[in-house]
Design a protein around this motif. Structure first.
Motif, PDB file in Angstrom:
ATOM      1  N   ARG A  64       0.836  -1.206   0.000  1.00 32.13           N
ATOM      2  CA  ARG A  64       0.000   0.000   0.000  1.00 32.13           C
ATOM      3  C   ARG A  64       0.872   1.258   0.000  1.00 32.13           C
ATOM      4  NH1 ARG A  64      -3.401  -3.178   3.535  1.00 32.13           N
ATOM      5  NH2 ARG A  64      -5.263  -3.711   2.378  1.00 32.13           N
ATOM      6  N   GLY A  65       2.125   1.104   0.429  1.00 32.46           N
ATOM      7  CA  GLY A  65       3.082   2.201   0.492  1.00 32.46           C
ATOM      8  C   GLY A  65       4.365   1.691   1.120  1.00 32.46           C
ATOM      9  N   ILE A  66       5.341   2.579   1.233  1.00 28.36           N
ATOM     10  CA  ILE A  66       6.609   2.199   1.839  1.00 28.36           C
ATOM     11  C   ILE A  66       6.352   1.679   3.259  1.00 28.36           C
ATOM     12  CG2 ILE A  66       8.866   3.031   2.611  1.00 28.36           C
ATOM     13  CD1 ILE A  66       8.615   2.996  -0.426  1.00 28.36           C
ATOM     14  N   GLY A  67       6.796   0.464   3.515  1.00 25.84           N
ATOM     15  CA  GLY A  67       6.610  -0.134   4.831  1.00 25.84           C
ATOM     16  C   GLY A  67       5.199  -0.603   5.115  1.00 25.84           C
ATOM     17  N   GLN A  68       4.355  -0.689   4.089  1.00 22.34           N
ATOM     18  CA  GLN A  68       2.953  -1.062   4.277  1.00 22.34           C
ATOM     19  C   GLN A  68       2.578  -2.283   3.436  1.00 22.34           C
ATOM     20  OE1 GLN A  68       0.733   2.463   3.336  1.00 22.34           O
ATOM     21  NE2 GLN A  68       1.454   3.557   5.131  1.00 22.34           N
ATOM     22  N   ALA A  69       3.290  -3.373   3.651  1.00 17.86           N
ATOM     23  CA  ALA A  69       2.996  -4.623   2.949  1.00 17.86           C
ATOM     24  C   ALA A  69       1.786  -5.297   3.588  1.00 17.86           C
ATOM     25  CB  ALA A  69       4.203  -5.541   3.005  1.00 17.86           C
ATOM     26  N   PHE A  70       1.063  -6.059   2.780  1.00 16.94           N
ATOM     27  CA  PHE A  70      -0.088  -6.798   3.297  1.00 16.94           C
ATOM     28  C   PHE A  70      -0.292  -8.062   2.471  1.00 16.94           C
ATOM     29  CE2 PHE A  70      -1.743  -4.250  -0.090  1.00 16.94           C
ATOM     30  CZ  PHE A  70      -2.786  -4.974  -0.651  1.00 16.94           C
ATOM     31  N   VAL A  71      -1.025  -9.007   3.032  1.00 12.59           N
ATOM     32  CA  VAL A  71      -1.327 -10.274   2.366  1.00 12.59           C
ATOM     33  C   VAL A  71      -2.622 -10.104   1.583  1.00 12.59           C
ATOM     34  CG1 VAL A  71      -1.861 -12.714   2.710  1.00 12.59           C
ATOM     35  CG2 VAL A  71      -0.183 -11.578   4.181  1.00 12.59           C
ATOM     36  N   GLN A  72      -2.588 -10.450   0.293  1.00 16.68           N
ATOM     37  CA  GLN A  72      -3.770 -10.356  -0.564  1.00 16.68           C
ATOM     38  C   GLN A  72      -4.114 -11.749  -1.090  1.00 16.68           C
ATOM     39  OE1 GLN A  72      -5.759  -7.525  -1.564  1.00 16.68           O
ATOM     40  NE2 GLN A  72      -6.997  -9.300  -2.072  1.00 16.68           N
ATOM     41  N   PRO A  73      -5.079 -12.425  -0.464  1.00 17.76           N
ATOM     42  CA  PRO A  73      -5.502 -13.724  -0.990  1.00 17.76           C
ATOM     43  C   PRO A  73      -6.451 -13.533  -2.167  1.00 17.76           C
ATOM     44  CG  PRO A  73      -6.732 -13.189   0.985  1.00 17.76           C
ATOM     45  CD  PRO A  73      -5.746 -12.067   0.770  1.00 17.76           C
ATOM     46  N   GLY A  74      -6.659 -14.586  -2.915  1.00 21.96           N
ATOM     47  CA  GLY A  74      -7.705 -14.585  -3.949  1.00 21.96           C
ATOM     48  C   GLY A  74      -7.364 -13.887  -5.249  1.00 21.96           C
ATOM     49  N   VAL A  75      -6.091 -13.763  -5.595  1.00 24.00           N
ATOM     50  CA  VAL A  75      -5.720 -13.152  -6.873  1.00 24.00           C
ATOM     51  C   VAL A  75      -5.825 -14.236  -7.942  1.00 24.00           C
ATOM     52  CG1 VAL A  75      -3.896 -12.010  -8.182  1.00 24.00           C
ATOM     53  CG2 VAL A  75      -4.172 -11.521  -5.739  1.00 24.00           C
ATOM     54  N   PRO A  76      -6.722 -14.062  -8.921  1.00 24.80           N
ATOM     55  CA  PRO A  76      -6.872 -15.091  -9.955  1.00 24.80           C
ATOM     56  C   PRO A  76      -5.596 -15.240 -10.784  1.00 24.80           C
ATOM     57  CG  PRO A  76      -8.712 -13.542  -9.994  1.00 24.80           C
ATOM     58  CD  PRO A  76      -7.674 -12.965  -9.086  1.00 24.80           C
ATOM     59  N   LEU A  77      -5.220 -16.476 -11.056  1.00 31.04           N
ATOM     60  CA  LEU A  77      -4.032 -16.724 -11.871  1.00 31.04           C
ATOM     61  C   LEU A  77      -4.150 -16.080 -13.245  1.00 31.04           C
ATOM     62  CD1 LEU A  77      -3.211 -20.417 -10.947  1.00 31.04           C
ATOM     63  CD2 LEU A  77      -1.770 -18.416 -10.536  1.00 31.04           C
ATOM     64  N   THR A  78      -5.353 -16.048 -13.803  1.00 28.56           N
ATOM     65  CA  THR A  78      -5.538 -15.436 -15.124  1.00 28.56           C
ATOM     66  C   THR A  78      -5.235 -13.937 -15.084  1.00 28.56           C
ATOM     67  OG1 THR A  78      -7.905 -15.208 -14.651  1.00 28.56           O
ATOM     68  CG2 THR A  78      -7.220 -17.131 -15.939  1.00 28.56           C
ATOM     69  N   GLN A  79      -5.617 -13.287 -14.007  1.00 27.71           N
ATOM     70  CA  GLN A  79      -5.339 -11.855 -13.846  1.00 27.71           C
ATOM     71  C   GLN A  79      -3.838 -11.615 -13.708  1.00 27.71           C
ATOM     72  OE1 GLN A  79      -7.496 -10.102 -10.619  1.00 27.71           O
ATOM     73  NE2 GLN A  79      -6.444  -8.162 -10.763  1.00 27.71           N
ATOM     74  N   LEU A  80      -3.187 -12.462 -12.942  1.00 28.29           N
ATOM     75  CA  LEU A  80      -1.751 -12.353 -12.744  1.00 28.29           C
ATOM     76  C   LEU A  80      -1.013 -12.600 -14.058  1.00 28.29           C
ATOM     77  CD1 LEU A  80       0.179 -11.751 -10.459  1.00 28.29           C
ATOM     78  CD2 LEU A  80       0.266 -14.183  -9.967  1.00 28.29           C
ATOM     79  N   GLU A  81      -1.445 -13.589 -14.810  1.00 34.77           N
ATOM     80  CA  GLU A  81      -0.818 -13.867 -16.102  1.00 34.77           C
ATOM     81  C   GLU A  81      -0.955 -12.670 -17.044  1.00 34.77           C
ATOM     82  OE1 GLU A  81      -0.805 -17.098 -19.747  1.00 34.77           O
ATOM     83  OE2 GLU A  81      -2.454 -17.147 -18.305  1.00 34.77           O
ATOM     84  N   GLN A  82      -2.135 -12.092 -17.095  1.00 32.92           N
ATOM     85  CA  GLN A  82      -2.366 -10.925 -17.960  1.00 32.92           C
ATOM     86  C   GLN A  82      -1.447  -9.770 -17.556  1.00 32.92           C
ATOM     87  OE1 GLN A  82      -6.370  -9.432 -17.749  1.00 32.92           O
ATOM     88  NE2 GLN A  82      -6.078  -8.061 -19.480  1.00 32.92           N
ATOM     89  N   PHE A  83      -1.313  -9.532 -16.256  1.00 32.19           N
ATOM     90  CA  PHE A  83      -0.425  -8.468 -15.790  1.00 32.19           C
ATOM     91  C   PHE A  83       1.012  -8.759 -16.205  1.00 32.19           C
ATOM     92  CE2 PHE A  83       2.682  -7.304 -12.557  1.00 32.19           C
ATOM     93  CZ  PHE A  83       2.667  -5.933 -12.723  1.00 32.19           C
ATOM     94  N   TRP A  84       1.490  -9.973 -15.935  1.00 31.88           N
ATOM     95  CA  TRP A  84       2.874 -10.321 -16.256  1.00 31.88           C
ATOM     96  C   TRP A  84       3.156 -10.139 -17.742  1.00 31.88           C
ATOM     97  CZ3 TRP A  84       3.395 -15.402 -13.047  1.00 31.88           C
ATOM     98  CH2 TRP A  84       3.687 -15.071 -11.734  1.00 31.88           C
ATOM     99  N   ARG A  85       2.228 -10.561 -18.578  1.00 30.58           N
ATOM    100  CA  ARG A  85       2.444 -10.422 -20.021  1.00 30.58           C
ATOM    101  C   ARG A  85       2.511  -8.958 -20.434  1.00 30.58           C
ATOM    102  NH1 ARG A  85       2.948 -15.121 -22.235  1.00 30.58           N
ATOM    103  NH2 ARG A  85       1.909 -16.953 -21.386  1.00 30.58           N
ATOM    104  N   SER A  86       1.896  -8.082 -19.664  1.00 26.98           N
ATOM    105  CA  SER A  86       1.938  -6.657 -20.003  1.00 26.98           C
ATOM    106  C   SER A  86       3.250  -5.978 -19.556  1.00 26.98           C
ATOM    107  CB  SER A  86       0.742  -5.929 -19.382  1.00 26.98           C
ATOM    108  OG  SER A  86       0.905  -5.779 -17.980  1.00 26.98           O
ATOM    109  N   VAL A  87       3.967  -6.574 -18.603  1.00 28.36           N
ATOM    110  CA  VAL A  87       5.178  -5.933 -18.103  1.00 28.36           C
ATOM    111  C   VAL A  87       6.468  -6.690 -18.416  1.00 28.36           C
ATOM    112  CG1 VAL A  87       3.997  -4.725 -16.238  1.00 28.36           C
ATOM    113  CG2 VAL A  87       5.008  -6.973 -15.805  1.00 28.36           C
ATOM    114  N   ILE A  88       6.365  -7.914 -18.877  1.00 28.61           N
ATOM    115  CA  ILE A  88       7.570  -8.703 -19.180  1.00 28.61           C
ATOM    116  C   ILE A  88       7.792  -8.728 -20.686  1.00 28.61           C
ATOM    117  CG2 ILE A  88       8.605 -11.008 -19.072  1.00 28.61           C
ATOM    118  CD1 ILE A  88       7.204 -11.386 -16.412  1.00 28.61           C
TER     119      ILE A  88
END
Length: 88
Positions: A64-88
């Protein structure tokens, strides 16, 4: 990638990324993804096998910001794949 994903999801301000990159460079740490697009399917498969995941979704540590890490469950693999393909 976690910070870039956090920014893409509007969880974190874009100004965090240059600060993080500068810090990593000062410590001689990598600042660009080391995985290639061709390896994304294998990476997703490995992530899918993590015991914290449920129903085809993964658990990530995001920012969320510097020093503000958090656990985010429930991220769909398809969403993650789409993001990765846009930045790699």
């Amino acid at each position: 990638l976690a910070i870039r994903y956090s920014i893409a999801q509007d969880l974190c301000a874009p100004e965090v990324l240059p600060r993080y990159v500068a810090l990593c460079r000062a410590c001689a740490l990598p600042t660009e993804p080391v995985v290639k697009a061709a390896a994304i399917p294998q990476l997703l498969q490995a992530m899918a096998g993590d015991k914290k995941n449920r129903d085809g979704a993964v658990t990530l540590i995001l920012l969320r910001g510097i020093g503000q890490a958090f656990v985010q469950p429930g991220v769909p693999l398809t969403q993650l794949e789409q993001f990765w393909r846009s930045v790699i």
